[in-house]
Design a protein around this motif. Structure first.
Motif, mmCIF file in Angstrom:
data_model
loop_
_atom_site.group_PDB
_atom_site.id
_atom_site.type_symbol
_atom_site.label_atom_id
_atom_site.label_comp_id
_atom_site.label_asym_id
_atom_site.label_seq_id
_atom_site.Cartn_x
_atom_site.Cartn_y
_atom_site.Cartn_z
ATOM 1 N N ALA A 1 0.838 -1.205 0.000
ATOM 2 C CA ALA A 1 0.000 0.000 0.000
ATOM 3 C C ALA A 1 0.872 1.253 0.000
ATOM 4 O O ALA A 1 0.561 2.227 -0.697
ATOM 5 N N ALA A 2 1.954 1.240 0.760
ATOM 6 C CA ALA A 2 2.867 2.388 0.784
ATOM 7 C C ALA A 2 3.516 2.582 -0.587
ATOM 8 O O ALA A 2 3.661 3.721 -1.056
ATOM 9 N N GLU A 3 3.898 1.481 -1.235
ATOM 10 C CA GLU A 3 4.483 1.578 -2.575
ATOM 11 C C GLU A 3 3.480 2.173 -3.565
ATOM 12 O O GLU A 3 3.824 3.066 -4.338
ATOM 13 N N VAL A 4 2.260 1.670 -3.538
ATOM 14 C CA VAL A 4 1.230 2.153 -4.454
ATOM 15 C C VAL A 4 0.928 3.625 -4.190
ATOM 16 O O VAL A 4 0.791 4.421 -5.122
ATOM 17 N N ARG A 5 0.864 3.991 -2.919
ATOM 18 C CA ARG A 5 0.618 5.390 -2.579
ATOM 19 C C ARG A 5 1.737 6.272 -3.142
ATOM 20 O O ARG A 5 1.472 7.330 -3.715
#
Length: 112
Positions: free
Chosen positions: A71-75
Motif C-alpha cells: 500500500a505504501a508503494e502504491v501510494r
C-alpha cells in the motif's frame, strides 16, 4: 484530546480487535485441524493447537505487513503520478496564459 490523538487511539483499538479476531480464527482453525487426531493424548492435541494458532497468527501478521508495504508503494506511485500531472497542467496553463498575452499584445497595435 485532539482529533489526531483520537485517530491514533481508534487505530490502536482497531488493531487490537483485529488481532483478537485473528487469534480466535486461529483457535477455530486449530481445533478443526486437530479434530481428526482424536488418537493423540489431550495434552499433545492442545500442543498441536497452540502451535497451529501461533503459526496462523504469524502468517496473518506477515500478510498484513506485506499488504501495508505494498500500500505504501502504491501510494508513492500515485503521489508521483499526481505531482507529474500537476506540473503538466500548470505548464499548460502557463503556456495558454502566455499565448493569450502574446496574441493580445500582437493585436493591440492593430486596434489603434
Amino acid at each position: 484530546m485532539s482529533s489526531e490523538d483520537a485517530q491514533v487511539l481508534l487505530n490502536e483499538i482497531e488493531g487490537h480487535l483485529l488481532i483478537a479476531a485473528t487469534r480466535e480464527e486461529g483457535r477455530t482453525a486449530a481445533a478443526r485441524f486437530s479434530a481428526p487426531f482424536d488418537w493423540l493424548p489431550q495434552d499433545r492435541r492442545e500442543e498441536v493447537e497452540r502451535r497451529f494458532e501461533t503459526e496462523y497468527l504469524a502468517l496473518a501478521r506477515a500478510s498484513w505487513q506485506h499488504t501495508a508495504e505494498r500500500a505504501a508503494e502504491v501510494r508513492g506511485e500515485y503521489e508521483k503520478a499526481y505531482r507529474a500531472l500537476r506540473r503538466r497542467l500548470l505548464a499548460g496553463w502557463l503556456l495558454a496564459c502566455a499565448a493569450v498575452v502574446a496574441v493580445g499584445g500582437a493585436l493591440l497595435p492593430l486596434g489603434q
